[in-house]
Design a protein around this motif. Structure first.
Motif, short mmCIF file in Angstrom:
data_model
loop_
_atom_site.label_atom_id
_atom_site.label_comp_id
_atom_site.label_asym_id
_atom_site.label_seq_id
_atom_site.Cartn_x
_atom_site.Cartn_y
_atom_site.Cartn_z
N UNK A 48 0.83 -1.20 0.00
CA UNK A 48 0.00 0.00 0.00
C UNK A 48 0.87 1.25 0.00
N UNK A 49 1.93 1.26 0.81
CA UNK A 49 2.78 2.45 0.83
C UNK A 49 3.47 2.62 -0.53
N UNK A 50 3.79 1.54 -1.20
CA UNK A 50 4.36 1.64 -2.54
C UNK A 50 3.39 2.28 -3.52
N UNK A 51 2.13 1.92 -3.43
CA UNK A 51 1.11 2.52 -4.29
C UNK A 51 0.97 4.00 -3.98
N UNK A 56 1.70 9.70 -5.35
CA UNK A 56 2.29 11.00 -5.02
C UNK A 56 3.20 11.44 -6.16
N UNK A 57 4.05 10.54 -6.62
CA UNK A 57 4.99 10.88 -7.70
C UNK A 57 4.25 11.44 -8.91
N UNK A 58 3.26 10.71 -9.43
CA UNK A 58 2.60 11.13 -10.66
C UNK A 58 1.70 12.33 -10.46
N UNK A 59 1.01 12.41 -9.34
CA UNK A 59 0.17 13.58 -9.10
C UNK A 59 1.01 14.85 -8.94
N UNK A 78 9.14 4.28 -14.00
CA UNK A 78 7.81 4.15 -13.40
C UNK A 78 7.81 3.08 -12.31
N UNK A 79 8.44 1.94 -12.56
CA UNK A 79 8.49 0.86 -11.57
C UNK A 79 9.16 1.33 -10.28
N UNK A 80 10.16 2.18 -10.39
CA UNK A 80 10.86 2.66 -9.20
C UNK A 80 10.03 3.60 -8.34
N UNK A 81 8.97 4.17 -8.91
CA UNK A 81 8.13 5.09 -8.12
C UNK A 81 7.40 4.36 -7.00
N UNK A 82 7.30 3.04 -7.08
CA UNK A 82 6.65 2.24 -6.04
C UNK A 82 7.62 1.87 -4.90
N UNK A 83 8.91 2.02 -5.13
CA UNK A 83 9.92 1.45 -4.23
C UNK A 83 10.33 2.41 -3.12
#
Length: 166
Positions: A48-51, A56-59, A78-83
């Motif tokens: 959930x925190x990854x989502x 947050x990143x894209x908004x 894009x994959x790294x934005x979850x990490x």
């Protein structure tokens, strides 16, 4: 207020804090501990925190473009934005990420409320044909999609009864 602006605000409010056809983020995230948000579900690739990091990143990125007309080059995939570590260590704290999410979603609501129709009709980028009102409907759908993932993870973890009861 134009119909497009009303539609965008309805979508943004529904994703952020207004009950409707699906639970908004403030309901989907209610009552979760830092320990619960760091674990994924049995069939979920993300936590959930990854989502939330991803949202947050894209908004934030699109809000910057909407307000300033430009963006710095992406330094992560894009994959790294979850990490973990996609932001500063401070932002990996659950309470800080929630505050950051609520802030950027509130900033979107304010930006749309205060913009004129010409801004919504303008292109998101000189090299693209998409105008802002179309791009922002996609952003809202993206947010809603990830709300569904959050609810799914909560169900897998046994942390979801029904959203009417939360």
């Amino acid at each position: 207020m134009s119909n497009r602006k009303e539609l965008l605000l309805t979508q943004l409010y529904s994703c952020h804090h207004k009950d409707g056809w699906f639970p908004p983020l403030n309901v989907a995230l209610r009552g979760l501990s830092e320990d619960q948000v760091t674990k994924g579900g049995e069939q979920s690739a993300n936590s959930i925190i990854g989502i939330i990091r991803h949202l947050v990143f894209w908004n934030e990125r699109y809000l910057q473009r909407f307000k300033e007309g430009s963006l710095s080059p992406m330094e992560i995939s894009n994959a790294e934005t979850f990490e973990q570590g996609a932001f500063s260590e401070l932002d990996d704290n659950w309470d800080n990420m929630l505050q950051r999410l609520n802030y950027v979603l509130g900033q979107w609501e304010e930006a749309i409320s205060n913009c004129d129709d010409a801004k919504l009709e303008s292109r998101t980028h000189p090299d693209q044909d998409e105008c802002w009102w179309t791009s922002l409907t996609h952003l809202a759908m993206h947010n809603a999609y990830h709300i569904g993932q959050i609810v799914h993870i909560r169900k897998e973890q046994g942390l979801w009864e029904t959203w009417f009861e939360l």
